[in-house]
Scaffold this motif. Sequence first.
Motif, PDB file in Angstrom:
ATOM      1  N   ASP A 187      42.334   0.991 -30.728  1.00 31.45           N
ATOM      2  CA  ASP A 187      43.483   0.092 -30.873  1.00 31.45           C
ATOM      3  C   ASP A 187      43.890  -0.029 -32.334  1.00 31.45           C
ATOM      4  O   ASP A 187      45.065   0.105 -32.695  1.00 31.45           O
ATOM      5  N   THR A 188      42.900  -0.294 -33.185  1.00 28.94           N
ATOM      6  CA  THR A 188      43.157  -0.486 -34.612  1.00 28.94           C
ATOM      7  C   THR A 188      43.705   0.785 -35.248  1.00 28.94           C
ATOM      8  O   THR A 188      44.674   0.746 -36.025  1.00 28.94           O
ATOM      9  N   GLU A 233      28.867   1.604 -43.172  1.00 29.20           N
ATOM     10  CA  GLU A 233      28.138   2.378 -42.180  1.00 29.20           C
ATOM     11  C   GLU A 233      28.875   3.655 -41.787  1.00 29.20           C
ATOM     12  O   GLU A 233      28.259   4.633 -41.372  1.00 29.20           O
ATOM     13  N   ARG A 234      30.201   3.648 -41.899  1.00 26.64           N
ATOM     14  CA  ARG A 234      31.008   4.791 -41.477  1.00 26.64           C
ATOM     15  C   ARG A 234      31.798   5.350 -42.645  1.00 26.64           C
ATOM     16  O   ARG A 234      31.942   4.713 -43.692  1.00 26.64           O
ATOM     17  N   LEU A 235      32.313   6.553 -42.458  1.00 24.65           N
ATOM     18  CA  LEU A 235      33.221   7.197 -43.397  1.00 24.65           C
ATOM     19  C   LEU A 235      34.401   7.705 -42.567  1.00 24.65           C
ATOM     20  O   LEU A 235      34.310   8.743 -41.892  1.00 24.65           O
ATOM     21  N   LYS A 266      36.873  -1.403 -38.356  1.00 28.88           N
ATOM     22  CA  LYS A 266      37.940  -2.384 -38.568  1.00 28.88           C
ATOM     23  C   LYS A 266      38.818  -1.980 -39.751  1.00 28.88           C
ATOM     24  O   LYS A 266      39.698  -2.729 -40.168  1.00 28.88           O
ATOM     25  N   LEU A 267      38.546  -0.793 -40.275  1.00 32.48           N
ATOM     26  CA  LEU A 267      39.298  -0.204 -41.384  1.00 32.48           C
ATOM     27  C   LEU A 267      39.222  -1.041 -42.660  1.00 32.48           C
ATOM     28  O   LEU A 267      40.208  -1.223 -43.380  1.00 32.48           O
ATOM     29  N   LEU A 277      44.603  10.799 -47.288  1.00 31.58           N
ATOM     30  CA  LEU A 277      45.507   9.668 -47.494  1.00 31.58           C
ATOM     31  C   LEU A 277      44.772   8.335 -47.628  1.00 31.58           C
ATOM     32  O   LEU A 277      45.122   7.508 -48.465  1.00 31.58           O
ATOM     33  N   ASP A 278      43.756   8.123 -46.773  1.00 34.50           N
ATOM     34  CA  ASP A 278      43.027   6.857 -46.770  1.00 34.50           C
ATOM     35  C   ASP A 278      41.574   7.086 -46.418  1.00 34.50           C
ATOM     36  O   ASP A 278      41.238   8.037 -45.683  1.00 34.50           O
ATOM     37  N   VAL A 279      40.714   6.202 -46.922  1.00 37.22           N
ATOM     38  CA  VAL A 279      39.289   6.257 -46.613  1.00 37.22           C
ATOM     39  C   VAL A 279      38.820   4.843 -46.266  1.00 37.22           C
ATOM     40  O   VAL A 279      39.039   3.904 -47.038  1.00 37.22           O
TER      41      VAL A 279
END
Length: 243
Positions: free
Chosen positions: A35-36, A236-238, A226-227, A219-221
């Motif tokens: 969704d996000t 925890e994520r990339l 939840k970005l 473009l974004d990291v």
Amino acid sequence: MTKDTTTWFTSWFDTPFYHILYKDRNDTEAHAFMDTLTNYLNIPEGGTVLDLACGKGRHALYLNKIGYDVTGVDLSENSIAFAKQFENHRLRFDVHDMCKPYHKQFDAVFNLFTSFGYFDDDADNLKTIKAIKAELNTFGFGVIDFMNTDFVIDNLVPEEIKTVDGIDFHLKRYVEGGYIIKDITFTADNRLYNFQERVRGLTLADFELLFKQACVDLLDVFGDYKLHKFNTKTSERLVMIFK
């Protein structure tokens, strides 16, 4: 002892035991992430999405449910055979090697839940990025949701036993030769099984180099589903957005 003699992911992912071990994956979290992510990317209503390395299709199914035209592809014939029962006119599944471009272009290509970096040949990582680029239409976005290698290594649990459906999975984790490795040993139906997961410990800098070599723009990291902003030590994520 039954041991994999081919590429580890072509055998382990095709067993029912892989899906038993990871049956407790959080679908609520995965759905919220979809969704996000789709809202953030502003994918048009009815837009096309390629779920690259889709497994049994849990992300693809939800993406289709919320209105997208979805193609899920995976190297595992068993996983795709399972997923095909859910097909409709806007949801289809296909056996496909993600190192090679698919025959269509999409508004978005999602590679989710650390489904990257499995290859013995590092050249295949670059081939996959180039394939994703070829699969994007003019306005499309690529997304790779990978582990944060630094965080994973800092918090590695060397050994544990995880019991699922009466099977004791003995898990041993370690870092070797640039890979994060998990040895998985268990007994089922009076047979001893031994599998291994190997994922290249790619960092953001490694991906930045791959993107540069593939001529795509990062473009974004983000550092979680939840970005939120990426932090090398605490995320925890990339999650990387590119085109």
